[in-house]
Design a protein around this motif. Structure first.
Motif, PDB file in Angstrom:
ATOM      1  N   SER A 174       0.776  -1.180  -0.041  1.00  0.00           N
ATOM      2  CA  SER A 174      -0.006  -0.032  -0.065  1.00  0.00           C
ATOM      3  C   SER A 174       1.022   1.199   0.099  1.00  0.00           C
ATOM      4  O   SER A 174       1.324   1.658   0.976  1.00  0.00           O
ATOM      5  N   LEU A 175       1.090   1.740  -1.082  1.00  0.00           N
ATOM      6  CA  LEU A 175       2.082   2.815  -1.397  1.00  0.00           C
ATOM      7  C   LEU A 175       1.591   4.282  -0.445  1.00  0.00           C
ATOM      8  O   LEU A 175       2.401   4.853  -0.332  1.00  0.00           O
ATOM      9  N   ASP A 176       0.453   4.378  -0.319  1.00  0.00           N
ATOM     10  CA  ASP A 176      -0.276   5.488   0.420  1.00  0.00           C
ATOM     11  C   ASP A 176       0.139   5.349   1.780  1.00  0.00           C
ATOM     12  O   ASP A 176       0.554   6.486   2.682  1.00  0.00           O
ATOM     13  N   THR A 180       4.737   7.205  -0.255  1.00  0.00           N
ATOM     14  CA  THR A 180       5.533   7.324  -1.355  1.00  0.00           C
ATOM     15  C   THR A 180       4.916   8.446  -2.118  1.00  0.00           C
ATOM     16  O   THR A 180       3.820   8.208  -2.423  1.00  0.00           O
ATOM     17  N   LEU A 191       1.602  13.826  -3.645  1.00  0.00           N
ATOM     18  CA  LEU A 191       1.292  12.697  -2.719  1.00  0.00           C
ATOM     19  C   LEU A 191       0.012  11.868  -3.095  1.00  0.00           C
ATOM     20  O   LEU A 191      -1.211  12.773  -2.775  1.00  0.00           O
ATOM     21  N   PRO A 192      -0.235  10.685  -3.519  1.00  0.00           N
ATOM     22  CA  PRO A 192      -1.531  10.166  -3.731  1.00  0.00           C
ATOM     23  C   PRO A 192      -2.177   9.556  -2.623  1.00  0.00           C
ATOM     24  O   PRO A 192      -1.576   9.182  -1.496  1.00  0.00           O
ATOM     25  N   SER A 193      -3.221   9.520  -2.974  1.00  0.00           N
ATOM     26  CA  SER A 193      -4.441   8.922  -1.881  1.00  0.00           C
ATOM     27  C   SER A 193      -5.108   7.661  -2.549  1.00  0.00           C
ATOM     28  O   SER A 193      -5.451   8.097  -3.692  1.00  0.00           O
ATOM     29  N   LEU A 194      -5.264   6.520  -2.061  1.00  0.00           N
ATOM     30  CA  LEU A 194      -5.907   5.685  -2.931  1.00  0.00           C
ATOM     31  C   LEU A 194      -7.367   5.609  -2.873  1.00  0.00           C
ATOM     32  O   LEU A 194      -8.086   6.341  -2.021  1.00  0.00           O
ATOM     33  N   LEU A 195      -7.927   5.729  -4.261  1.00  0.00           N
ATOM     34  CA  LEU A 195      -9.313   6.084  -4.476  1.00  0.00           C
ATOM     35  C   LEU A 195      -9.848   4.524  -4.196  1.00  0.00           C
ATOM     36  O   LEU A 195     -10.873   4.291  -3.753  1.00  0.00           O
ATOM     37  N   ASP A 196      -9.532   3.409  -4.855  1.00  0.00           N
ATOM     38  CA  ASP A 196     -10.068   2.055  -4.940  1.00  0.00           C
ATOM     39  C   ASP A 196      -9.132   0.990  -5.420  1.00  0.00           C
ATOM     40  O   ASP A 196      -8.176   1.486  -5.981  1.00  0.00           O
ATOM     41  N   ARG A 197      -9.335  -0.123  -4.961  1.00  0.00           N
ATOM     42  CA  ARG A 197      -8.714  -1.384  -5.599  1.00  0.00           C
ATOM     43  C   ARG A 197      -9.624  -2.209  -6.189  1.00  0.00           C
ATOM     44  O   ARG A 197     -10.876  -2.290  -5.650  1.00  0.00           O
ATOM     45  N   PHE A 198      -9.442  -3.038  -7.266  1.00  0.00           N
ATOM     46  CA  PHE A 198     -10.640  -3.533  -8.176  1.00  0.00           C
ATOM     47  C   PHE A 198     -10.107  -4.974  -8.375  1.00  0.00           C
ATOM     48  O   PHE A 198      -8.939  -5.426  -8.277  1.00  0.00           O
TER      49      PHE A 198
ATOM     50  N   TYR B  27       4.811   4.138  -7.846  1.00  0.00           N
ATOM     51  CA  TYR B  27       3.643   4.661  -8.641  1.00  0.00           C
ATOM     52  C   TYR B  27       3.895   4.654 -10.146  1.00  0.00           C
ATOM     53  O   TYR B  27       4.830   4.558 -10.652  1.00  0.00           O
ATOM     54  N   ASN B 184      -1.275   2.106  -8.298  1.00  0.00           N
ATOM     55  CA  ASN B 184      -0.419   1.242  -7.350  1.00  0.00           C
ATOM     56  C   ASN B 184      -0.562  -0.289  -7.773  1.00  0.00           C
ATOM     57  O   ASN B 184      -1.693  -0.761  -7.409  1.00  0.00           O
ATOM     58  N   ASP B 187      -3.971  -2.965  -9.554  1.00  0.00           N
ATOM     59  CA  ASP B 187      -5.282  -2.951  -9.682  1.00  0.00           C
ATOM     60  C   ASP B 187      -5.662  -1.737  -8.714  1.00  0.00           C
ATOM     61  O   ASP B 187      -7.030  -1.411  -8.265  1.00  0.00           O
ATOM     62  N   GLY B 188      -4.711  -0.962  -7.953  1.00  0.00           N
ATOM     63  CA  GLY B 188      -5.027  -0.077  -7.190  1.00  0.00           C
ATOM     64  C   GLY B 188      -4.901   1.543  -7.912  1.00  0.00           C
ATOM     65  O   GLY B 188      -3.769   1.653  -8.713  1.00  0.00           O
ATOM     66  N   TYR B 189      -5.954   2.374  -7.601  1.00  0.00           N
ATOM     67  CA  TYR B 189      -5.941   3.779  -8.275  1.00  0.00           C
ATOM     68  C   TYR B 189      -5.795   4.781  -7.171  1.00  0.00           C
ATOM     69  O   TYR B 189      -6.754   4.767  -6.400  1.00  0.00           O
ATOM     70  N   ALA B 190      -4.982   5.613  -7.576  1.00  0.00           N
ATOM     71  CA  ALA B 190      -4.791   6.829  -6.246  1.00  0.00           C
ATOM     72  C   ALA B 190      -4.914   8.004  -7.186  1.00  0.00           C
ATOM     73  O   ALA B 190      -4.275   8.301  -8.252  1.00  0.00           O
ATOM     74  N   LEU B 191      -5.297   9.196  -6.351  1.00  0.00           N
ATOM     75  CA  LEU B 191      -5.378  10.407  -6.823  1.00  0.00           C
ATOM     76  C   LEU B 191      -4.308  11.237  -6.078  1.00  0.00           C
ATOM     77  O   LEU B 191      -4.535  11.512  -4.863  1.00  0.00           O
ATOM     78  N   PRO B 192      -3.503  11.818  -6.931  1.00  0.00           N
ATOM     79  CA  PRO B 192      -2.344  12.806  -5.979  1.00  0.00           C
ATOM     80  C   PRO B 192      -2.544  14.109  -6.147  1.00  0.00           C
ATOM     81  O   PRO B 192      -3.286  14.527  -6.571  1.00  0.00           O
ATOM     82  N   SER B 193      -2.119  14.527  -4.932  1.00  0.00           N
ATOM     83  CA  SER B 193      -2.280  16.084  -4.716  1.00  0.00           C
ATOM     84  C   SER B 193      -0.879  16.608  -4.800  1.00  0.00           C
ATOM     85  O   SER B 193       0.121  16.308  -4.012  1.00  0.00           O
TER      86      SER B 193
END
Lengths: 206, 206
Positions: A174-176, A180, A191-198, B27, B184, B187-193
């Motif tokens: 979990s990179l968030d 990282t 800096l990313p925040s995880l939205l979802d995993r599929f 990432y 990530n 299958d992980g999708y993240a939104l960076p700031s």
């Protein structure tokens, strides 16, 4: 939408083109490569081109320009075949970026920044202490990309170090949680925040 | 820190290793590649390996496995030499991920998702309408990576489309304004700031 054509890209001011083309392919990985020279100088340099190449065997690749900075990293990898890959921790972005300054080979970037080196399991190349995910790598091969005189470096991932809270039950890091960062262009750090995993995607029509 | 050695990585369950090794390099970029087949079927597929290769000329690269999915993307690029690269918009991550399902060549992923195709300036390959940054690309060359039978695809960036508010005065595209995501692992999708942008790094000792 706004548009730049090939001829407009070719005629741009160099810095404008560097910023535009470096940011137009999306986010890049943010890693510090640690190496040691044959004179014992510990080098650390920021790279944004490290990419997953395959899982079995575990391989990564990255791009270098042998004729420009960071030459030390390239020479050290060719000379002794090993290096470390260290995720850039969000609190280290200023120092991580500073490793792109053109210091002579005799100067260690560890001495010019607050980044601390760390040695693990007798590996000769230095790790970055604050990094929450780090890899011990062995150089395998290089491919000359003739279109722009770059080299694609291919390496084996031999050791993976990580903080315990970062890994999930299925092996996913979990990179968030590792905090990282990712790179936008040449000089933007995000800096990313995880939205979802599929789940593994399956056809809807079956 | 926790540790996996090379022998442990080699002996892992396949899915565990896929998750671990795919996430350990940091990432990845999140892009949808749009192509058209010689039978006129419009294909769109998610890729996490698209990487900046150089700015002058403007080049990108990505990795394909010709023997596995997504074969259609590879075949279409080889057959007609063009494709589009479309940043994944944060609101499209579910559909973007679904493009990795194994549909036969006769089925367009545009018909199986909410992603809409868009045609710009007579380019034959489809763009993704919702994407805020998109590239028209021409295939140039492929390099066989013998270590794991993958191909590094090299392409020229001929057209860059972007929403006006995204670009800065120095050519830098603000990916967080575009709401471009990053990947990530598999299958992980993240939104960076954005945390910060830095100046060109200069030596501290001069």
């Amino acid at each position: 939408m706004e548009h730049f054509s090939k001829s407009q890209i070719n005629e741009m001011d160099k810095i404008y083109r560097l910023n535009l083309v470096n940011s137009c392919t999306g986010y890049k990985s943010a890693n510090l490569i640690g190496t040691v020279s044959d004179k014992g100088v510990y080098n650390v340099a920021i790279f944004s081109s490290i990419t997953h190449l395959g899982s079995d065997p575990a391989l990564l690749s990255f791009i270098v320009r042998p004729t420009t900075v960071p030459r030390d990293t390239f020479k050290n990898i060719i000379d002794n075949g090993i290096f470390t890959v260290n995720h850039v921790y969000f609190d280290d972005i200023k120092d991580a970026h500073h490793t792109s300054a053109r210091y002579p080979s005799a100067i260690s970037e560890f001495d010019m920044t607050s980044l601390e080196k760390e040695f693990i399991d007798d590996f000769k190349a230095p790790y970055v202490k604050s990094s929450k995910i780090k890899l011990g790598c062995k150089f395998i091969n290089k491919y000359e990309i003739k279109e722009n005189n770059t080299l694609l470096m291919v390496a084996e991932i031999n050791d993976i170090y990580y903080d315990k809270n970062i890994i999930q039950d299925d092996g996913w890091l979990s990179l968030d949680k590792a905090k990282t960062v990712t790179i936008n262009g040449l000089d933007g750090y995000a800096l990313p925040s995880l939205l979802d995993r599929f789940k593994y995607a399956k056809r809807k029509d079956e």
